[in-house]
Design a protein around this motif. Structure first.
Motif, PDB file in Angstrom:
ATOM      1  N   HIS A 152       0.834  -1.202   0.000  1.00 55.38           N
ATOM      2  CA  HIS A 152       0.000   0.000   0.000  1.00 55.38           C
ATOM      3  C   HIS A 152       0.872   1.258   0.000  1.00 55.38           C
ATOM      4  CE1 HIS A 152       0.518   0.823   4.344  1.00 55.38           C
ATOM      5  NE2 HIS A 152       0.651  -0.508   4.406  1.00 55.38           N
TER       6      HIS A 152
ATOM      7  N   TYR B 248       1.610   3.970   1.807  1.00 56.01           N
ATOM      8  CA  TYR B 248       2.586   4.416   2.814  1.00 56.01           C
ATOM      9  C   TYR B 248       3.795   3.486   2.849  1.00 56.01           C
ATOM     10  CZ  TYR B 248       4.641   5.570   7.281  1.00 56.01           C
ATOM     11  OH  TYR B 248       5.508   5.928   8.270  1.00 56.01           O
TER      12      TYR B 248
ATOM     13  N   THR C  86      -5.044  -2.778  -8.422  1.00 50.80           N
ATOM     14  CA  THR C  86      -5.285  -2.604  -6.987  1.00 50.80           C
ATOM     15  C   THR C  86      -6.129  -3.743  -6.448  1.00 50.80           C
ATOM     16  OG1 THR C  86      -7.188  -1.253  -7.507  1.00 50.80           O
ATOM     17  CG2 THR C  86      -5.150  -0.105  -6.959  1.00 50.80           C
TER      18      THR C  86
ATOM     19  N   SER D 128      -2.879  -4.122   6.102  1.00 46.88           N
ATOM     20  CA  SER D 128      -1.564  -3.556   6.401  1.00 46.88           C
ATOM     21  C   SER D 128      -0.931  -4.322   7.551  1.00 46.88           C
ATOM     22  CB  SER D 128      -1.733  -2.082   6.775  1.00 46.88           C
ATOM     23  OG  SER D 128      -2.331  -1.991   8.052  1.00 46.88           O
TER      24      SER D 128
ATOM     25  N   ARG E 229      -0.626  -3.299  10.373  1.00 47.53           N
ATOM     26  CA  ARG E 229      -1.422  -3.109  11.589  1.00 47.53           C
ATOM     27  C   ARG E 229      -2.802  -3.744  11.464  1.00 47.53           C
ATOM     28  NH1 ARG E 229       1.215   1.006  14.115  1.00 47.53           N
ATOM     29  NH2 ARG E 229       2.854   1.825  12.742  1.00 47.53           N
TER      30      ARG E 229
ATOM     31  N   ARG F 170      -5.004  -3.203   9.314  1.00 49.99           N
ATOM     32  CA  ARG F 170      -6.073  -2.300   8.851  1.00 49.99           C
ATOM     33  C   ARG F 170      -6.337  -2.632   7.405  1.00 49.99           C
ATOM     34  NH1 ARG F 170      -5.513   3.422  11.757  1.00 49.99           N
ATOM     35  NH2 ARG F 170      -3.566   2.715  12.645  1.00 49.99           N
ATOM     36  N   PRO F 171      -7.582  -2.509   6.980  1.00 52.81           N
ATOM     37  CA  PRO F 171      -7.837  -2.770   5.546  1.00 52.81           C
ATOM     38  C   PRO F 171      -7.281  -1.618   4.699  1.00 52.81           C
ATOM     39  CG  PRO F 171      -9.863  -2.100   6.665  1.00 52.81           C
ATOM     40  CD  PRO F 171      -8.812  -2.198   7.716  1.00 52.81           C
ATOM     41  N   VAL F 172      -6.422  -1.993   3.725  1.00 53.45           N
ATOM     42  CA  VAL F 172      -5.862  -0.971   2.847  1.00 53.45           C
ATOM     43  C   VAL F 172      -5.917  -1.457   1.401  1.00 53.45           C
ATOM     44  CG1 VAL F 172      -4.297   0.216   4.407  1.00 53.45           C
ATOM     45  CG2 VAL F 172      -3.586  -1.904   3.313  1.00 53.45           C
ATOM     46  N   ARG F 173      -5.747  -0.510   0.503  1.00 52.15           N
ATOM     47  CA  ARG F 173      -5.631  -0.868  -0.903  1.00 52.15           C
ATOM     48  C   ARG F 173      -4.183  -1.212  -1.203  1.00 52.15           C
ATOM     49  NH1 ARG F 173     -10.777   1.154  -1.844  1.00 52.15           N
ATOM     50  NH2 ARG F 173     -10.606   1.591   0.360  1.00 52.15           N
TER      51      ARG F 173
ATOM     52  N   PHE G 241      -1.203  -2.166  -4.075  1.00 52.21           N
ATOM     53  CA  PHE G 241      -0.854  -2.098  -5.490  1.00 52.21           C
ATOM     54  C   PHE G 241      -0.044  -3.333  -5.839  1.00 52.21           C
ATOM     55  CE2 PHE G 241      -2.319   2.127  -6.300  1.00 52.21           C
ATOM     56  CZ  PHE G 241      -2.236   2.776  -5.076  1.00 52.21           C
TER      57      PHE G 241
ATOM     58  N   ARG H  40     -12.402   5.025  -9.555  1.00 51.74           N
ATOM     59  CA  ARG H  40     -10.985   5.338  -9.445  1.00 51.74           C
ATOM     60  C   ARG H  40     -10.745   6.479  -8.481  1.00 51.74           C
ATOM     61  NH1 ARG H  40      -8.010   1.274 -11.474  1.00 51.74           N
ATOM     62  NH2 ARG H  40      -8.744   0.662 -13.535  1.00 51.74           N
TER      63      ARG H  40
ATOM     64  N   GLU I 272     -11.217   5.335  -5.009  1.00 52.92           N
ATOM     65  CA  GLU I 272     -10.083   4.530  -4.585  1.00 52.92           C
ATOM     66  C   GLU I 272      -8.909   5.409  -4.227  1.00 52.92           C
ATOM     67  OE1 GLU I 272      -9.812   0.153  -6.620  1.00 52.92           O
ATOM     68  OE2 GLU I 272      -8.496   1.754  -7.335  1.00 52.92           O
TER      69      GLU I 272
ATOM     70  N   SER J 297      -7.053   5.633  -0.773  1.00 53.86           N
ATOM     71  CA  SER J 297      -5.635   5.261  -0.661  1.00 53.86           C
ATOM     72  C   SER J 297      -4.877   6.319   0.115  1.00 53.86           C
ATOM     73  CB  SER J 297      -4.993   5.141  -2.045  1.00 53.86           C
ATOM     74  OG  SER J 297      -5.394   4.001  -2.692  1.00 53.86           O
TER      75      SER J 297
ATOM     76  N   GLU K 250      -5.733   6.305   3.703  1.00 60.67           N
ATOM     77  CA  GLU K 250      -5.091   5.175   4.377  1.00 60.67           C
ATOM     78  C   GLU K 250      -3.623   5.483   4.629  1.00 60.67           C
ATOM     79  OE1 GLU K 250      -5.885   2.198   1.569  1.00 60.67           O
ATOM     80  OE2 GLU K 250      -8.028   2.153   2.064  1.00 60.67           O
ATOM     81  N   HIS K 251      -2.968   6.081   3.627  1.00 55.03           N
ATOM     82  CA  HIS K 251      -1.574   6.470   3.760  1.00 55.03           C
ATOM     83  C   HIS K 251      -1.385   7.312   5.011  1.00 55.03           C
ATOM     84  CE1 HIS K 251       2.286   7.902   1.656  1.00 55.03           C
ATOM     85  NE2 HIS K 251       2.248   8.556   2.820  1.00 55.03           N
TER      86      HIS K 251
ATOM     87  N   GLU L 182      -1.854   5.310   8.301  1.00 50.53           N
ATOM     88  CA  GLU L 182      -0.701   4.471   8.602  1.00 50.53           C
ATOM     89  C   GLU L 182       0.445   5.314   9.147  1.00 50.53           C
ATOM     90  OE1 GLU L 182      -0.056   0.984   8.168  1.00 50.53           O
ATOM     91  OE2 GLU L 182      -2.237   1.059   8.295  1.00 50.53           O
ATOM     92  N   LYS L 183       0.675   6.422   8.432  1.00 52.18           N
ATOM     93  CA  LYS L 183       1.794   7.269   8.821  1.00 52.18           C
ATOM     94  C   LYS L 183       1.598   7.833  10.211  1.00 52.18           C
ATOM     95  CE  LYS L 183       5.159  10.367   7.739  1.00 52.18           C
ATOM     96  NZ  LYS L 183       6.341  10.248   6.987  1.00 52.18           N
TER      97      LYS L 183
END
Lengths: 87, 880
Positions: A2, A4, A40, A45, A47, A49-52, A54, B13, B16, B20, B23-24, B27-28
């Motif tokens: 994903h 990050y 995708t 992740s 952790r 967590r549900p993530v997209r 690639f 798209r 999504e 995304s 989510e980034h 996480e960060k």
């Protein structure tokens, strides 16, 4: 991976040499998605967590191999020229 | 099809993508919090390291779009929303542009049809005409010797033929042309056939071609017209063909085409061969240039003169009598438009100026709005819009406005054309072809786009360099967009625009007033005859029923007698032509004097009492009498100018009465029995010609003009007179009914129309300029309210405030005026051909216009100045 995780990985691997803003490769990701080299999926992740995520597609892998091959050729060329400089 | 699928899945798209990115962040943030930051710290750190979220999201989205088209579409939608919010502004702008473009479109369709479009004939660039008319003898020699042409043809002057048969008698316009006319032009008849060469020879059967308009209107409009016999002027003509609609050769309005041009019925048969009655046209051989053909012409003219000395159409004679250049070829197209070309371009330039003024007005408006929208643009810049995008937004807005205006303009132009078509006074050649066609539409669209770019330029350039800090701090409207502290944001460009408008209006106003003065001068000229209360009309008695001189004389006399018996009619007469219309000329000399002194004189035949009807003073001798008919000795009445010419000591010295003159090729000397005062003959603005009046009864013409002096409005007598004519001859048509005043007006028709149009443009331009001036002064005053309040607090008197504002207005006007005056000095020279008794740089006019503008400026500046000077002091200080 994903988004990050990608960013972190890039930073680590290049040993902080490539300093880019984390968000700046999202457009590139989208371009690769559009070209069909990535796809995708939903995933988890670290952790949980549900993530997209690639993932590289078959076409993407082929393209990668082609690109790598041409980069290698380029570097081989560089090396030959530099070797000449040494003479 | 991949792209189609992509298009449909775009929503997904985008979705999504946003997810995304979110989510980034999550996480960060989680990561950073693990390392010990608080949530807030983690959030700001994450944001910083990510970059500009909005921008990145937008860039990522753009991957899935056709970026340029999509963003242009967004801009367009945004522009429309803006228009919706400021409806008044949008409507004003669109209507104003519509007006400007409408005027230009109408004018361009005229210019396009008359001047630019090639003629509708085959290879029209090879069609030529001779510069002056020649005799049939000369024409025959040309046809046999000239090698530069595929074919040559000729036509003679217009004739009026009475159409008899079922229905009202009617006068048709006929012209005699060579049989090969359609071949030369490359035109096919609509129905039937063209003339055969045999039909062009003397003695051949009488055939005719008719116009499509006549065919439909009067002759049934059915194909059976071909081969039918139609009687005109007493002769039965077989109709062999119908010409296509909009066939205007040799002139518009022709109803009938006959053959054998040298048999021109206006002249007696004996005079025809040696009179210059033929107008020659032809098609040059491909590869032959006009100058080569001209050289050949000169050669033929030499041979012609050697063989026939003394003819009226040799180069030498033409140069001597009329001061014209030698015979040469002119392109058919150029000959058609020669008189009108410069005037049309002049009008075109004038509407162009009006459009520029319109653009300036709108640019000014847009600049003002741009100032107000400065906040909007700086915020957009802050979130990452680039300069190009902002400029593009402006251009899209202005282009939309101008395209909308253009659409309205095209509609207005069509209406304007409908109005122009009724302005027959301009006598436009090819007027039937004037319409809004493909090239005119292209012109209108291009002009709209160009206009949009033009007035979009100013605000877009100034507004696209936002001064972020300044605006966001709230003082934004006191600085210009480049960050420099400007006294009045956007004002300098607007001042420039207003000055420009004033300059353009000045030019137009000066032009218009020069034209108006010319017309006033023209109308002040004493024509030498009475113009009010005189009714005129044209008569053409049938040549078969009135074939002898006696019958014609009897007809005209009986007619005059009957008409004079009508109540309200004072007197009546006939003449071969009216004053201020074309008339024949002939060479005249005094018997017993040398034959080389033979100037040209106007020849007019009139009945007794003509001078009484027209109120032309008789200076000596007497009018013609009823005895002066074809049996008696020829008599003439000359005008004073001729008297002075031949007897320089007139009114002293030898009395011209009783002397004899020789007219044209007439062998018989004519006795002078009277002298009348001079009249304006061909144009009001030209000096009278030498004039000879002959007794109509001695040589009654085939057609004549009837002039009737009435008590009161002459046009109210039309029906009564017509009744009398029909009583005398039920088959007698009349045409060209008009009062003498109308005839006089028509003779200066072009000047009148030019003056009217120019006047309209100038008025429109001035109003726009004044509005612009008022607008800018009002704006200036609102901006400076605070400053003015301070000045008042410091003790400025009301007068000082007024002077401040008015002074500013005056400065604007004066700079514009100066520019306009210089422009006018250069440009009004173009009007030279139209002006009469007024110089293009007439000082009084210039000063007068300057005075008008200055007064208008003072008034326009007074109101805003007054408003601000009287407002409560505290209010001005508090306003911001």
């Amino acid at each position: 991976m994903h988004g990050y995780a990608l960013a972190q990985r890039l930073k680590n691997v290049s040993e902080d040499y490539l300093q880019i803003e984390e968000g700046s490769f999202y457009p590139a990701l989208q371009r690769m998605l559009k070209a069909g080299w990535l796809k995708t999926e939903m995933g988890l992740s670290d952790r949980n967590r549900p993530v997209r995520i690639f993932k590289v597609t078959a076409a993407g892998r082929k393209h990668l191999e082609k690109e790598l091959a041409s980069v290698e050729k380029m570097f081989a060329g560089f090396n030959r020229v530099l070797a000449l400089a040494g003479e | 099809m991949g792209w189609l699928r992509q298009l449909l899945s775009r929503r997904r798209r985008y979705d999504e993508l946003s997810k995304s990115i979110r989510e980034h962040f999550e996480e960060k943030i989680a990561d950073l919090m693990d390392r010990g930051m608080t949530r807030e710290q983690a959030q700001s750190a994450a944001r910083r390291e990510f970059g500009n979220v909005t921008l990145i999201e937008e860039r990522s989205r753009e991957v899935w779009q056709w970026p340029t088209i999509e963003s242009i579409w967004t801009d367009i939608r945004f522009a429309f929303r803006q228009f919706g919010r400021n409806r008044g502004f949008a409507v004003t702008v669109v209507l104003t542009i519509g007006l400007g473009i409408g005027l230009n479109t109408a004018m361009f369709s005229v210019v396009n049809a008359v001047l630019l479009k090639p003629l509708g004939y085959r290879s029209p660039q090879r069609l030529v005409v001779l510069s002056s008319s020649i005799t049939p003898i000369h024409f025959d020699e040309m046809v046999s010797s000239a090698k530069s042409y595929d074919a040559l043809g000729a036509y003679s002057g217009r004739e009026d033929l009475a159409l008899s048969g079922d229905g009202q008698p009617e006068v048709l316009k006929a012209v005699r042309v060579s049989g090969n006319v359609l071949d030369i032009l490359g035109v096919q008849p609509l129905l039937g056939r063209s003339f055969f060469p045999a039909e062009d020879k003397a003695g051949a059967p009488a055939v005719a071609m008719i116009s499509a308009e006549l065919w439909r209107r009067r002759l049934g409009g059915a194909p059976s017209i071909i081969g039918r016999s139609v009687t005109m002027a007493g002769v039965a003509y077989t109709i062999i063909g119908v010409l296509p609609p909009e066939f205007y050769f040799p002139s518009a309005g022709t109803d009938v085409w006959l053959t054998r041009p040298s048999e021109w019925s206006v002249l007696k048969p004996e005079s025809r061969r040696i009179s210059p009655i033929l107008h020659v046209f032809g098609r040059l051989k491909s590869g032959v240039s006009i100058s080569q053909a001209d050289a050949e012409l000169a050669l033929i003219d030499q041979q012609y003169e050697a063989a026939h000395p003394g003819m009226l159409d040799t180069d030498k004679t033409v140069a001597r009598l009329w001061n014209r250049p030698p015979l040469h070829l002119v392109l058919l197209k150029n000959q058609l438009v020669s008189g009108i070309r410069s005037k049309l371009w002049l009008l075109f330039g004038a509407v162009g100026l009006v459009l520029l003024i319109v653009c300036a007005n709108i640019a000014s408006l847009l600049l003002a709005r741009a100032t107000i929208r400065s906040r909007e643009f700086t915020v957009r810049a802050a979130i990452g819009a680039n300069r190009r995008r902002l400029i593009r937004q402006f251009f899209i807005e202005s282009s939309l406005l101008s395209m909308l205006g253009g659409a309205i303009g095209i509609a207005l132009g069509e209406a304007g054309l409908w109005f122009t078509r009724s302005m027959t006074a301009l006598d436009l050649p090819r007027s039937g072809e004037i319409r809004i066609d493909g090239s005119v539409l292209l012109f209108a669209v291009t002009l709209s786009l160009f206009t949009g770019i033009l007035f979009g330029l100013a605000p877009s350039l100034s507004a696209s360099r936002p001064n972020l800090l300044g605006v966001l701090q709230g003082g934004g409207e006191g600085v210009n967009f480049a960050g420099q502290k400007l006294a009045f944001p956007g004002l300098s460009s607007r001042s420039f625009l207003v000055a420009g408008q004033v300059a353009h209006s000045t030019i137009l106003l000066i032009g218009a007033s020069l034209l108006i003065q010319s017309l006033a001068h023209v109308y002040r000229i004493d024509p030498g005859f009475q113009t009010s209360n005189i009714l005129t009309m044209s008569l053409s008695p049938s040549p078969t029923r009135y074939d002898t001189a006696q019958k014609k004389t009897a007809f005209y006399s009986a007619l005059i007698e009957h008409i004079e018996r009508l109540p309200g009619v004072k007197s009546a007469a006939t003449a071969t032509a009216l004053p201020l219309t074309p008339y024949p000329m002939a060479q005249v000399r005094v018997t017993g004097r040398a034959a080389d002194k033979r100037p040209l004189a106007m020849i007019l035949s009139v009945t007794p009492r003509y001078f009484e009807v027209m109120n032309i003073p008789l200076k000596r001798g007497h009018e013609f009498s009823l005895h002066d008919d074809s049996e008696a000795l020829p008599v003439a009445i000359i005008n004073e100018r001729m008297a002075r010419r031949f007897w320089p000591q007139y009114p002293g010295g030898l009395d011209p009465l009783g002397q004899h003159i020789l007219i044209g090729s007439h062998p018989k000397p004519t006795e002078i029995v009277g002298i009348v005062a001079d009249t304006r003959d061909y144009k009001l603005t030209e000096e009278p010609e030498l004039g000879v009046y002959l007794s109509l009864d001695q040589q009654p013409p085939q057609s004549a003009m009837l002039v009737i002096r009435t008590e009161g409005d002459p046009l109210s007598f039309v029906n009564a007179v017509h009744q009398q004519i029909l009583k005398l001859d039920p088959n007698q048509p009349v045409s060209a009914v008009a009062s003498m005043n109308e005839v006089v007006d028509a003779s200066e028709g072009q000047l009148r129309v030019m003056m009217t149009l120019f006047g309209i443009f100038a008025a429109a331009a001035t109003i726009l300029a004044v509005i612009g001036l008022y607008g800018i002064l009002a704006y200036l005053v609102t901006r400076r309210t605070k400053e003015i309040g301070i000045r008042k607090a410091l003790g400025a008197e009301r007068g000082n405030i007024l002077a401040l504002v008015v002074g500013r207005g005056l400065r604007l006007i004066l700079s514009g005026l100066l520019l306009g005056m210089c422009g006018a000095i250069v440009l009004t020279r173009v009007l030279h051909g139209l002006l009469f008794q007024v110089s293009p740089t007439d000082l009084a006019t210039f000063v007068g216009i300057a005075f008008v503008f200055i007064s208008v400026a003072l008034v326009a500046s007074y109101f805003p100045a007054h408003r601000v000077a009287s407002v409560d002091l505290m209010q001005t200080l508090r306003s911001e």
